[in-house]
Write an enzyme that holds these catalytic residues in place. Sequence first.
Site, PDB file in Angstrom:
ATOM      1  N   HIS A   1     124.014  19.769  15.795  1.00  0.00           N
ATOM      2  CA  HIS A   1     124.932  18.973  14.973  1.00  0.00           C
ATOM      3  C   HIS A   1     125.135  19.642  13.623  1.00  0.00           C
ATOM      4  O   HIS A   1     124.219  20.239  13.068  1.00  0.00           O
ATOM      5  CB  HIS A   1     124.435  17.536  14.791  1.00  0.00           C
TER       6      HIS A   1
ATOM      7  N   HIS B   1     126.078  18.844   9.808  1.00  0.00           N
ATOM      8  CA  HIS B   1     126.216  17.781   8.811  1.00  0.00           C
ATOM      9  C   HIS B   1     127.362  18.142   7.868  1.00  0.00           C
ATOM     10  O   HIS B   1     127.419  19.265   7.351  1.00  0.00           O
ATOM     11  CB  HIS B   1     124.960  17.671   7.952  1.00  0.00           C
TER      12      HIS B   1
HETATM   13  P1  AMP Z   1     118.665  16.371  11.641  1.00  0.00           P
HETATM   14  O1  AMP Z   1     117.498  15.944  10.773  1.00  0.00           O
HETATM   15  O2  AMP Z   1     119.412  17.543  11.109  1.00  0.00           O
HETATM   16  O3  AMP Z   1     118.253  16.553  13.090  1.00  0.00           O
HETATM   17  O4  AMP Z   1     119.706  15.199  11.557  1.00  0.00           O
HETATM   18  C1  AMP Z   1     119.751  14.136  12.447  1.00  0.00           C
HETATM   19  C2  AMP Z   1     120.629  13.108  11.808  1.00  0.00           C
HETATM   20  O5  AMP Z   1     121.000  12.155  12.787  1.00  0.00           O
HETATM   21  C3  AMP Z   1     119.979  12.336  10.663  1.00  0.00           C
HETATM   22  O6  AMP Z   1     120.726  12.533   9.473  1.00  0.00           O
HETATM   23  C4  AMP Z   1     120.012  10.891  11.133  1.00  0.00           C
HETATM   24  O7  AMP Z   1     120.248   9.972  10.097  1.00  0.00           O
HETATM   25  C5  AMP Z   1     121.147  10.915  12.145  1.00  0.00           C
HETATM   26  N1  AMP Z   1     121.106   9.896  13.173  1.00  0.00           N
HETATM   27  C6  AMP Z   1     120.051   9.528  13.918  1.00  0.00           C
HETATM   28  N2  AMP Z   1     120.392   8.569  14.781  1.00  0.00           N
HETATM   29  C7  AMP Z   1     121.713   8.311  14.573  1.00  0.00           C
HETATM   30  C8  AMP Z   1     122.655   7.397  15.141  1.00  0.00           C
HETATM   31  N3  AMP Z   1     122.317   6.563  16.133  1.00  0.00           N
HETATM   32  N4  AMP Z   1     123.922   7.419  14.665  1.00  0.00           N
HETATM   33  C9  AMP Z   1     124.269   8.252  13.674  1.00  0.00           C
HETATM   34  N5  AMP Z   1     123.432   9.131  13.098  1.00  0.00           N
HETATM   35  C10 AMP Z   1     122.163   9.153  13.534  1.00  0.00           C
END
Ligand code: AMP
Length: 115
Positions: free
Chosen positions: A101, A103
């Site tokens: 993903h 950001h």
């Molecule tokens: P990372 O730490 O780069 O793996 O980012 C994962 C991101 O996914 C974090 O910023 C979380 O807040 C986000 N996240 C986790 N679950 C969900 C969800 N159900 N919907 C939207 N974002 C999410």
Amino acid sequence: MTTQETLFSKIIRKEIPADIVYEDDLALAFRDINPQAPVHILVIPKKPIPKLADAESGDQDLMGHLLLTVKRVAEQEGLSNGYRVAINTGNDGGQTVHHLHLHILGGRQMNWPPG
Ligand code: AMP
């Protein structure tokens, strides 16, 4: 490459809700559930690539598409003053969800280094 199901796969299949801001055949963008900036959106490939380090040469077009999707979504969100794009990769990168993903963070001044 082992591919494990994550909650992002469920978001792609609309099995759990998300605030989706953009979708096409290859990519999905939705608002982060725990926003770290006034605008915090995740752009993901529909293909379940666990992390950047797992991307292969055959994913070249897809990776370019994801970056152009970031640009498109940022424009859609009115981030004309700039924004941060971050890809957390693996443990040391701070990755918590094992589906690639990107950001998009915007709407405030970003700091550097990110920590
Ligand atoms: P990372 O730490 O780069 O793996 O980012 C994962 C991101 O996914 C974090 O910023 C979380 O807040 C986000 N996240 C986790 N679950 C969900 C969800 N159900 N919907 C939207 N974002 C999410």
